[in-house]
Design a protein around this motif. Sequence first.
Motif, PDB file in Angstrom:
ATOM      1  N   ILE A  89       0.825  -1.213   0.000  1.00 33.22           N
ATOM      2  CA  ILE A  89       0.000   0.000   0.000  1.00 33.22           C
ATOM      3  C   ILE A  89       0.862   1.268   0.000  1.00 33.22           C
ATOM      4  O   ILE A  89       0.708   2.116  -0.887  1.00 33.22           O
ATOM      5  N   PRO A  90       1.796   1.445   0.943  1.00 29.99           N
ATOM      6  CA  PRO A  90       2.545   2.707   0.939  1.00 29.99           C
ATOM      7  C   PRO A  90       3.476   2.883  -0.262  1.00 29.99           C
ATOM      8  O   PRO A  90       3.744   4.014  -0.675  1.00 29.99           O
ATOM      9  N   TYR A  91       3.934   1.771  -0.836  1.00 28.42           N
ATOM     10  CA  TYR A  91       4.833   1.882  -1.986  1.00 28.42           C
ATOM     11  C   TYR A  91       4.102   1.764  -3.317  1.00 28.42           C
ATOM     12  O   TYR A  91       4.730   1.657  -4.366  1.00 28.42           O
ATOM     13  N   GLN A  92       2.788   1.814  -3.255  1.00 31.74           N
ATOM     14  CA  GLN A  92       1.916   1.864  -4.433  1.00 31.74           C
ATOM     15  C   GLN A  92       2.220   0.750  -5.429  1.00 31.74           C
ATOM     16  O   GLN A  92       2.538   0.999  -6.587  1.00 31.74           O
ATOM     17  N   ILE A  93       2.079  -0.470  -4.946  1.00 22.70           N
ATOM     18  CA  ILE A  93       2.324  -1.646  -5.769  1.00 22.70           C
ATOM     19  C   ILE A  93       0.994  -2.184  -6.291  1.00 22.70           C
ATOM     20  O   ILE A  93       0.111  -2.516  -5.497  1.00 22.70           O
ATOM     21  N   PRO A  94       0.821  -2.268  -7.602  1.00 17.14           N
ATOM     22  CA  PRO A  94      -0.383  -2.910  -8.132  1.00 17.14           C
ATOM     23  C   PRO A  94      -0.323  -4.400  -7.783  1.00 17.14           C
ATOM     24  O   PRO A  94       0.569  -5.109  -8.249  1.00 17.14           O
ATOM     25  N   LEU A  95      -1.225  -4.831  -6.938  1.00 22.70           N
ATOM     26  CA  LEU A  95      -1.190  -6.191  -6.428  1.00 22.70           C
ATOM     27  C   LEU A  95      -2.575  -6.820  -6.554  1.00 22.70           C
ATOM     28  O   LEU A  95      -3.393  -6.733  -5.650  1.00 22.70           O
ATOM     29  N   PRO A  96      -2.856  -7.435  -7.704  1.00 21.28           N
ATOM     30  CA  PRO A  96      -4.130  -8.136  -7.839  1.00 21.28           C
ATOM     31  C   PRO A  96      -4.135  -9.364  -6.926  1.00 21.28           C
ATOM     32  O   PRO A  96      -3.202 -10.164  -6.945  1.00 21.28           O
ATOM     33  N   MET A  97      -5.176  -9.443  -6.110  1.00 16.12           N
ATOM     34  CA  MET A  97      -5.345 -10.597  -5.225  1.00 16.12           C
ATOM     35  C   MET A  97      -6.631 -11.311  -5.602  1.00 16.12           C
ATOM     36  O   MET A  97      -7.687 -10.683  -5.711  1.00 16.12           O
ATOM     37  N   PHE A  98      -6.538 -12.602  -5.780  1.00 15.45           N
ATOM     38  CA  PHE A  98      -7.705 -13.434  -6.031  1.00 15.45           C
ATOM     39  C   PHE A  98      -7.900 -14.279  -4.785  1.00 15.45           C
ATOM     40  O   PHE A  98      -7.050 -15.115  -4.463  1.00 15.45           O
ATOM     41  N   ILE A  99      -8.993 -14.017  -4.082  1.00 17.45           N
ATOM     42  CA  ILE A  99      -9.215 -14.617  -2.768  1.00 17.45           C
ATOM     43  C   ILE A  99     -10.351 -15.630  -2.854  1.00 17.45           C
ATOM     44  O   ILE A  99     -11.478 -15.287  -3.206  1.00 17.45           O
ATOM     45  N   GLY A 100     -10.025 -16.875  -2.549  1.00 15.47           N
ATOM     46  CA  GLY A 100     -11.035 -17.931  -2.474  1.00 15.47           C
ATOM     47  C   GLY A 100     -11.787 -17.799  -1.165  1.00 15.47           C
ATOM     48  O   GLY A 100     -11.210 -17.978  -0.086  1.00 15.47           O
ATOM     49  N   CYS A 101     -13.059 -17.464  -1.228  1.00 13.58           N
ATOM     50  CA  CYS A 101     -13.846 -17.170  -0.024  1.00 13.58           C
ATOM     51  C   CYS A 101     -14.276 -18.445   0.694  1.00 13.58           C
ATOM     52  O   CYS A 101     -14.765 -19.385   0.072  1.00 13.58           O
ATOM     53  N   ARG A 102     -14.085 -18.430   1.985  1.00 11.15           N
ATOM     54  CA  ARG A 102     -14.567 -19.480   2.876  1.00 11.15           C
ATOM     55  C   ARG A 102     -15.301 -18.807   4.029  1.00 11.15           C
ATOM     56  O   ARG A 102     -15.211 -17.609   4.227  1.00 11.15           O
ATOM     57  N   GLY A 103     -16.020 -19.608   4.797  1.00 12.11           N
ATOM     58  CA  GLY A 103     -16.704 -19.082   5.968  1.00 12.11           C
ATOM     59  C   GLY A 103     -18.018 -18.399   5.665  1.00 12.11           C
ATOM     60  O   GLY A 103     -18.532 -17.649   6.485  1.00 12.11           O
ATOM     61  N   GLU A 104     -18.565 -18.667   4.489  1.00 11.97           N
ATOM     62  CA  GLU A 104     -19.803 -18.015   4.087  1.00 11.97           C
ATOM     63  C   GLU A 104     -20.837 -19.073   3.710  1.00 11.97           C
ATOM     64  O   GLU A 104     -20.834 -20.158   4.268  1.00 11.97           O
ATOM     65  N   LEU A 105     -21.654 -18.783   2.746  1.00 14.25           N
ATOM     66  CA  LEU A 105     -22.721 -19.658   2.299  1.00 14.25           C
ATOM     67  C   LEU A 105     -22.207 -21.079   2.056  1.00 14.25           C
ATOM     68  O   LEU A 105     -21.236 -21.275   1.332  1.00 14.25           O
ATOM     69  N   GLY A 106     -22.826 -22.056   2.711  1.00 11.52           N
ATOM     70  CA  GLY A 106     -22.480 -23.453   2.503  1.00 11.52           C
ATOM     71  C   GLY A 106     -21.260 -23.946   3.271  1.00 11.52           C
ATOM     72  O   GLY A 106     -20.825 -25.074   3.060  1.00 11.52           O
ATOM     73  N   GLU A 107     -20.711 -23.134   4.163  1.00  7.99           N
ATOM     74  CA  GLU A 107     -19.512 -23.537   4.899  1.00  7.99           C
ATOM     75  C   GLU A 107     -19.841 -24.652   5.896  1.00  7.99           C
ATOM     76  O   GLU A 107     -20.849 -24.587   6.597  1.00  7.99           O
ATOM     77  N   PHE A 108     -18.992 -25.656   5.953  1.00  8.38           N
ATOM     78  CA  PHE A 108     -19.177 -26.754   6.905  1.00  8.38           C
ATOM     79  C   PHE A 108     -18.216 -26.662   8.083  1.00  8.38           C
ATOM     80  O   PHE A 108     -18.412 -27.306   9.107  1.00  8.38           O
ATOM     81  N   ASN A 109     -17.161 -25.861   7.957  1.00 11.90           N
ATOM     82  CA  ASN A 109     -16.118 -25.795   8.969  1.00 11.90           C
ATOM     83  C   ASN A 109     -16.268 -24.507   9.778  1.00 11.90           C
ATOM     84  O   ASN A 109     -15.962 -23.422   9.274  1.00 11.90           O
ATOM     85  N   PRO A 110     -16.723 -24.593  11.027  1.00  9.34           N
ATOM     86  CA  PRO A 110     -16.959 -23.373  11.813  1.00  9.34           C
ATOM     87  C   PRO A 110     -15.706 -22.527  12.041  1.00  9.34           C
ATOM     88  O   PRO A 110     -15.816 -21.325  12.252  1.00  9.34           O
ATOM     89  N   SER A 111     -14.508 -23.125  11.948  1.00  8.28           N
ATOM     90  CA  SER A 111     -13.295 -22.325  12.149  1.00  8.28           C
ATOM     91  C   SER A 111     -13.025 -21.374  10.991  1.00  8.28           C
ATOM     92  O   SER A 111     -12.220 -20.446  11.124  1.00  8.28           O
ATOM     93  N   GLN A 112     -13.687 -21.568   9.853  1.00  7.61           N
ATOM     94  CA  GLN A 112     -13.527 -20.673   8.705  1.00  7.61           C
ATOM     95  C   GLN A 112     -14.412 -19.429   8.804  1.00  7.61           C
ATOM     96  O   GLN A 112     -14.169 -18.429   8.126  1.00  7.61           O
ATOM     97  N   VAL A 113     -15.457 -19.489   9.628  1.00  7.65           N
ATOM     98  CA  VAL A 113     -16.466 -18.423   9.660  1.00  7.65           C
ATOM     99  C   VAL A 113     -15.933 -17.086  10.182  1.00  7.65           C
ATOM    100  O   VAL A 113     -16.200 -16.048   9.567  1.00  7.65           O
TER     101      VAL A 113
END
Length: 172
Positions: A89-113
């Motif tokens: 962030i401070p050095y203004q780096i273009p950093l595309p992040m692709f984040i696989g979402c867990r802990g939401e709809l259909g989650e079976f593992n409570p530690s991910q929530v």
Amino acid sequence: MPSTLWTHCIIEQLKNYHIRFLSYVPDSIIEQILKLARQDPFFDILPLAREEEGVGVVTGQYVGGERGALLLPTSGVGNAINALASLAIPYQIPLPMFIGCRGELGEFNPSQVPMGQALRPILDALRIPHFELTHPEEVNVIVDGALKLAFALESPVAVLMSTQLAGWKDEK
């Protein structure tokens, strides 16, 4: 079973933006993208031990004149906070992040929530723009727009890949 066409759209957009280096921490959603990327000689794929390493790797690639992206699970955002806040962030780096979402709809593992619930507020606190993919027909436009924004803003930008799009992880 979700359509895999969304993965093809992401791969094509990465290529359109000359993002050759894919650094990742394993995740079932991310693996759907990597499966295609491994078949394409355009990409160099780097597995990471921890997500914050990826922030440094993509930063180094950018400073060296190349483009990379970081693929990580939701829980990994917590590991990467300091590297994002003190480097990308401070050095203004273009950093595309692709984040696989867990802990939401259909989650079976409570530690991910808890991290699933904290993900968007964390990104908001860091002022990292984030966009969620939920339907295959929106992937091309959102990924194109997110990548364009990352390089125009010279900042991290997150694309959140929902279980609604990618499918739920089965309990094993």
